[in-house]
Design a protein around this motif. Structure first.
Motif, PDB file in Angstrom:
ATOM      1  N   HIS A  71      53.852  52.198  45.465  1.00 51.59           N
ATOM      2  CA  HIS A  71      53.272  51.016  46.119  1.00 51.59           C
ATOM      3  C   HIS A  71      52.727  50.083  45.048  1.00 51.59           C
ATOM      4  CE1 HIS A  71      53.229  54.030  49.316  1.00 51.59           C
ATOM      5  NE2 HIS A  71      53.269  53.018  50.176  1.00 51.59           N
ATOM      6  N   PHE A  72      52.880  48.762  45.250  1.00 52.24           N
ATOM      7  CA  PHE A  72      52.464  47.813  44.220  1.00 52.24           C
ATOM      8  C   PHE A  72      52.146  46.455  44.848  1.00 52.24           C
ATOM      9  CE2 PHE A  72      53.128  44.580  41.002  1.00 52.24           C
ATOM     10  CZ  PHE A  72      52.457  45.109  39.909  1.00 52.24           C
ATOM     11  N   LYS A  73      51.208  45.749  44.225  1.00 54.67           N
ATOM     12  CA  LYS A  73      50.975  44.339  44.571  1.00 54.67           C
ATOM     13  C   LYS A  73      50.296  43.650  43.389  1.00 54.67           C
ATOM     14  CE  LYS A  73      50.393  42.746  48.598  1.00 54.67           C
ATOM     15  NZ  LYS A  73      49.929  42.444  49.978  1.00 54.67           N
ATOM     16  N   GLY A  74      50.804  42.464  43.047  1.00 53.93           N
ATOM     17  CA  GLY A  74      50.128  41.619  42.071  1.00 53.93           C
ATOM     18  C   GLY A  74      48.942  40.915  42.719  1.00 53.93           C
ATOM     19  N   TRP A  75      47.775  40.894  42.038  1.00 56.58           N
ATOM     20  CA  TRP A  75      46.550  40.400  42.665  1.00 56.58           C
ATOM     21  C   TRP A  75      45.751  39.597  41.645  1.00 56.58           C
ATOM     22  CZ3 TRP A  75      45.753  40.448  47.693  1.00 56.58           C
ATOM     23  CH2 TRP A  75      44.479  40.193  48.203  1.00 56.58           C
ATOM     24  N   TYR A  76      45.378  38.376  42.035  1.00 60.93           N
ATOM     25  CA  TYR A  76      44.626  37.511  41.125  1.00 60.93           C
ATOM     26  C   TYR A  76      43.160  37.471  41.553  1.00 60.93           C
ATOM     27  CZ  TYR A  76      43.905  33.835  37.703  1.00 60.93           C
ATOM     28  OH  TYR A  76      43.475  33.117  36.612  1.00 60.93           O
ATOM     29  N   VAL A  77      42.274  37.719  40.583  1.00 62.06           N
ATOM     30  CA  VAL A  77      40.834  37.733  40.832  1.00 62.06           C
ATOM     31  C   VAL A  77      40.215  36.551  40.093  1.00 62.06           C
ATOM     32  CG1 VAL A  77      38.684  39.033  40.575  1.00 62.06           C
ATOM     33  CG2 VAL A  77      40.835  40.231  41.087  1.00 62.06           C
ATOM     34  N   THR A  78      39.563  35.645  40.841  1.00 56.01           N
ATOM     35  CA  THR A  78      38.907  34.482  40.236  1.00 56.01           C
ATOM     36  C   THR A  78      37.474  34.829  39.845  1.00 56.01           C
ATOM     37  OG1 THR A  78      38.155  33.671  42.373  1.00 56.01           O
ATOM     38  CG2 THR A  78      40.328  32.939  41.621  1.00 56.01           C
ATOM     39  N   GLU A  79      36.829  33.876  39.189  1.00 61.23           N
ATOM     40  CA  GLU A  79      35.469  34.091  38.697  1.00 61.23           C
ATOM     41  C   GLU A  79      34.509  34.442  39.826  1.00 61.23           C
ATOM     42  OE1 GLU A  79      33.250  34.846  35.700  1.00 61.23           O
ATOM     43  OE2 GLU A  79      34.971  33.597  35.194  1.00 61.23           O
ATOM     44  N   GLY A  80      34.739  33.889  40.993  1.00 61.75           N
ATOM     45  CA  GLY A  80      33.810  34.135  42.078  1.00 61.75           C
ATOM     46  C   GLY A  80      34.239  35.219  43.048  1.00 61.75           C
ATOM     47  N   SER A  81      35.336  35.938  42.738  1.00 65.30           N
ATOM     48  CA  SER A  81      35.844  36.928  43.697  1.00 65.30           C
ATOM     49  C   SER A  81      35.858  38.340  43.138  1.00 65.30           C
ATOM     50  CB  SER A  81      37.266  36.542  44.153  1.00 65.30           C
ATOM     51  OG  SER A  81      38.162  36.568  43.058  1.00 65.30           O
ATOM     52  N   THR A  82      35.046  38.582  42.085  1.00 61.61           N
ATOM     53  CA  THR A  82      34.972  39.942  41.546  1.00 61.61           C
ATOM     54  C   THR A  82      34.227  40.846  42.534  1.00 61.61           C
ATOM     55  OG1 THR A  82      32.992  39.333  40.334  1.00 61.61           O
ATOM     56  CG2 THR A  82      35.078  39.185  39.143  1.00 61.61           C
ATOM     57  N   GLY A  83      34.237  42.134  42.220  1.00 66.29           N
ATOM     58  CA  GLY A  83      33.615  43.115  43.092  1.00 66.29           C
ATOM     59  C   GLY A  83      34.669  43.940  43.814  1.00 66.29           C
ATOM     60  N   THR A  84      34.243  44.780  44.721  1.00 64.39           N
ATOM     61  CA  THR A  84      35.146  45.684  45.421  1.00 64.39           C
ATOM     62  C   THR A  84      35.932  44.947  46.494  1.00 64.39           C
ATOM     63  OG1 THR A  84      33.664  47.561  45.040  1.00 64.39           O
ATOM     64  CG2 THR A  84      35.300  47.801  46.775  1.00 64.39           C
ATOM     65  N   GLN A  85      37.246  45.121  46.448  1.00 64.75           N
ATOM     66  CA  GLN A  85      38.135  44.530  47.443  1.00 64.75           C
ATOM     67  C   GLN A  85      39.130  45.588  47.903  1.00 64.75           C
ATOM     68  OE1 GLN A  85      39.886  40.688  46.451  1.00 64.75           O
ATOM     69  NE2 GLN A  85      38.465  40.461  44.732  1.00 64.75           N
TER      70      GLN A  85
END
Length: 412
Positions: A71-85
């Motif tokens: 299983h795979f997915k590319g995921w972009y994390v911005t400066e304001g979206s860090t933390g547990t997702q």
């Protein structure tokens, strides 16, 4: 980077078992290599007894270990979206555990084979039938820094080939465990691993993480461009999805193709196949729906207990033959619809060119009429559950370890 987490896999249920091998994830070449013999229950050339004629053990011939992303997915994390997702990843490959031709794990031989694989490699591998998830997997991850990530679940896929060790007379004298004609392939996998990786992360060579990093298209504009927070379809991931979507499954129909009738070249000798030192012998049925059973030979047997060896060949001391019954004119066979089943009953069918009607015969030392009988197609040995009049002759993947798969082939 936070370290990856391992688990046995969501939704795989109680069917998952692991080989009782020491865990050691040392780097393993991706190319197929001869397997070590450390996990073998018996070794080629060891002495066996007449009670072992109807049994078999696996011998692992080759192994190949390859990191695989399921299983795979590319995921972009911005400066304001860090933390547990929690990220829903897409299926890239489904791995099913299988041994032999039927795409599953049936009987003790298959479990022993996979256990030998795990022991020889020092890996915990699945030894019962199961498969990795074919649906989207949700992975929860604590993203501490912004950036371009690959969220993945993966495992080490283990494939290779096996043979069988059978007890047979030896040219050097006595009975030895020898490699028989039966061969096949297997597939299994190790503990599942979840993780996240970036293009800038150092990763161990030939690891699951390195395999996931390869899906990120590092060095391409997609890996360096700024994106909104969330999913980033990568070129490789999209190509993988298209490839997966384009795969077709070969489905075998429930019907059985007609078997071409064969002109048999039978030896003149007539045999009874019986239980050593006891009066019950293999007796073919009068009705096609019935199976071959243990019966006492007498005046009313009507030659149903008489067998001829037909189209006989011999290779390295192992006889291969069709078993033709004098009483009903049919050939012994494992029914095609039940061929994958442990304990399937032996039947007689119209004789044809079909490996389900071909049998390997392993013999005791010269002067003895004791034999073990193995079906060529399924690889299973023939035996019976209990000694009783009317008991079916059945196939068992490893044979009957109590010696009840040893018979006598006695000319009459």
């Amino acid at each position: 980077m936070r370290r990856t987490a391992t688990r046995l896999g969501r939704g795989l249920g109680a069917l998952i078992a692991t080989a009782t091998a020491a865990v050691g994830l040392a780097a393993t070449p991706a190319a197929a290599t001869p397997a070590a013999e450390a996990g073998q229950a018996v070794q080629p050339g060891q002495t066996c007894t007449a009670a072992d004629l109807g049994t078999r053990h696996p011998i692992i011939k080759t192994t190949e270990v390859s990191p695989t992303i399921t299983h795979f997915k590319g995921w972009y994390v911005t400066e304001g979206s860090t933390g547990t997702q929690s990220v829903n990843t897409n299926t890239t490959e489904t791995i099913s555990v299988s041994v032999g031709l039927n795409g599953t794990v049936q009987g003790s031989f298959a479990v022993e084979a996979l256990g030998s694989v795990g022991a020889s490699l020092g890996l915990n591998v699945q030894v019962n039938y199961t498969h990795t998830s074919s649906t989207s997997q949700s992975i929860s991850w604590n993203f501490r820094q912004p950036g371009y990530y690959g969220l993945y679940e993966g495992t080490k896929k283990v494939t290779g080939t096996y043979g069988s060790l059978n007890c047979n007379r030896s040219d050097a004298g006595g009975l030895k465990w020898v490699e028989g004609p039966d061969t096949g392939s297997y597939t299994t996998y190790t503990t599942l691993e979840e993780g996240a990786v970036r293009c800038t992360d150092p990763v161990p060579a030939n690891s699951i993480m390195a395999k996931a990093k390869g899906l990120l298209d590092c060095g391409t504009p997609a890996a360096t461009a700024k994106h909104p927070a969330g999913e980033v379809p990568t070129v490789k991931a999209e190509a993988q999805k298209l490839t997966t979507a384009g795969k077709t499954m070969n489905v075998t129909g429930s019907g059985t193709a007609p078997v071409a009738r064969a002109a048999l070249n039978c030896q003149p000798a007539v045999y009874r196949i019986g239980v050593p030192g006891k009066p019950l012998n293999w007796s073919a049925p009068l009705l096609a729906a019935d199976g071959v059973r243990l019966r006492e030979s007498n005046f009313f047997s009507a030659h149903l207990d008489n067998w001829r060896l037909c189209n006989v060949t011999e290779n390295n001391g192992v006889i291969e033959a069709s078993l033709w019954n004098w009483g009903n004119g049919g050939c012994a066979a494992i029914d095609a619809q039940n061929a994958a089943n442990e304990g399937a009953a032996l039947k007689t069918v119209p004789c044809g060119e079909d490996d389900l009607q071909r049998f390997y015969i392993y013999r005791d030392v010269p002067g003895s009429d004791k034999v073990g009988v193995q079906n060529k197609y399924t690889g299973s040995m023939l035996g019976h559950d209990r000694y009783a009049d009317g008991e079916f002759i059945r196939q068992y993947s490893s044979g009957r370890q109590d010696g009840t798969g040893t018979y006598t082939l006695t000319a009459v």
